[in-house]
Design an enzyme around this catalytic site. Structure first.
Site: not given
Ligand code: ADE
Length: 352
Positions: A72-73, A117, A166, A225
């Site tokens: 997302k980032t 975020d 999230t 990640r």
């Protein structure tokens, strides 16, 4: 793209080590053409970006929703890069007071991307400042109190808010409705994870064969990640034990040593499943009771631990709580006993 960082990082992010963050940044694709996976998200973002550039307008506000580590980032940074704009970043927990948000908003320049975020963690009073900012590009300052109260409307430059969450189910409807573009990110398939691992290996100067990349990908919980983190562990192991070359066997040995099994589950996942099965007879058990038994925050369970277990069908969410599936019993080598009163009934995927 010019990047400006503001505000403290979140509790969940702090769980990531600094070394992991460095790696994440250096491996993060910077351009949309380098981005692997999430094909529909990428294609629709490409169209939105191209259309906005043609019209010479800022993009509409965007919300990216999905489990941690899916990009997302990264996507927010890519959007800024492709639009040729600055990105100013903050997070829900860092915006404690209305003034924190005002300070950032009033310094935005035309076209800037303002990235928040964990936007679901914005306090309610701060969130209310966002509504006019998003809708009318204005914030209302209130002077004095009570009967002398006066407001002054302060005009903002036209910016694009990108929110990442999230837990989109926790966003209030007024906030959610102000995003013109909402995109859900899903877990990556194995093919895309293999490509990501190979790309990362090449950036890091690691040699990994096809089966080694595959083995690492199958244990990466559908999450880039995690894939990059596992690759680092496997690299260390290969360097010390296998002349630096990663094969299937090297990946299996390294990750088994790390306590990561063939489904990518670690200690916390197995403990969670064992707790449901052994302490709560397979469930259903409420998330709060589960979190208390495991001595974890329920938010961490909901946002970080259980999404992948739900995805692979090891946990089932019912109206009465979480249940372990037959697959989970089998994985832990515990004999499965069917409970007729809970089997398949009341399945409920609502956000809790
Ligand atoms: N590294 C982390 N996520 C990635 C992605 N989606 N594509 C390419 N490289 C990545």
């Amino acid at each position: 793209m010019i990047e400006e960082e503001t505000g403290a990082s979140s509790e969940l992010q702090e769980k990531e080590s600094l070394a992991d963050q460095d790696i994440a940044v250096s491996l993060r694709p910077g351009e949309i053409t380098e981005y692997i996976g999430q094909d529909r998200v990428v294609e629709t973002m490409n169209i939105a970006i191209e259309a906005a550039l043609q019209r010479q307008e800022p993009l509409e506000h965007i919300l990216f929703n999905g489990p941690p580590g899916l990009g997302k980032t990264t996507l927010a940074h890519i959007v800024a890069h492709e639009m040729g704009t600055r990105i100013i970043t903050s997070s829900g927990p860092a915006l404690e007071k209305g003034g924190d948000l005002m300070g950032l908003l009033t310094h935005l320049e035309k076209g800037d991307i303002f990235f928040i975020d964990e936007i679901h963690r914005i306090p309610k009073i701060v969130e209310e400042f966002l509504y006019p900012a998003m809708e009318d590009f204005a914030v209302d300052f209130i002077f004095d109190k009570g009967m002398h109260a006066r407001t002054h409307r302060y005009r903002l430059e036209q910016f694009t808010l990108i929110g990442a969450t999230t837990r989109s189910g926790l966003l209030s409807s007024p906030l959610r409705e102000r995003f013109g573009i909402v995109r859900d990110l899903d877990f990556y398939n194995e093919t895309d994870l293999v490509r990501i691992i190979k790309r990362s290996a090449s950036i890091l100067g690691i040699t990994i064969d096809e089966k080694g990349a595959h083995e690492t990908a199958t244990r990466a919980r559908g999450t880039p990640r995690v894939a990059n983190r596992l690759l680092k562990r496997v690299r260390d192991y290969a360097q010390v034990k296998a002349k630096g070359h990663i094969t299937k066997e090297v990946a299996i040995d390294a990750l088994t040593l790390e306590g990561i099994d063939e489904y990518g589950l670690g200690e916390t996942d197995r403990k969670l499943l064992q707790t449901i099965i052994l302490n709560y007879k397979g469930g259903p058990v409420g998330i709060e009771a589960l979190a208390a038994t495991l001595q974890l925050e329920s938010d961490v369970l909901i946002e970080v631990v259980e999404p992948y277990l739900l995805k692979i069908g090891f946990i089932i969410r019912t109206s009465q709580g979480r249940r372990a599936s037959e697959k989970a019993f089998r994985h832990l080598k515990i004999p499965f006993k069917e409970k007729p009163d809970t089997q398949g009934l009341f399945e409920d995927m609502r956000e809790k």
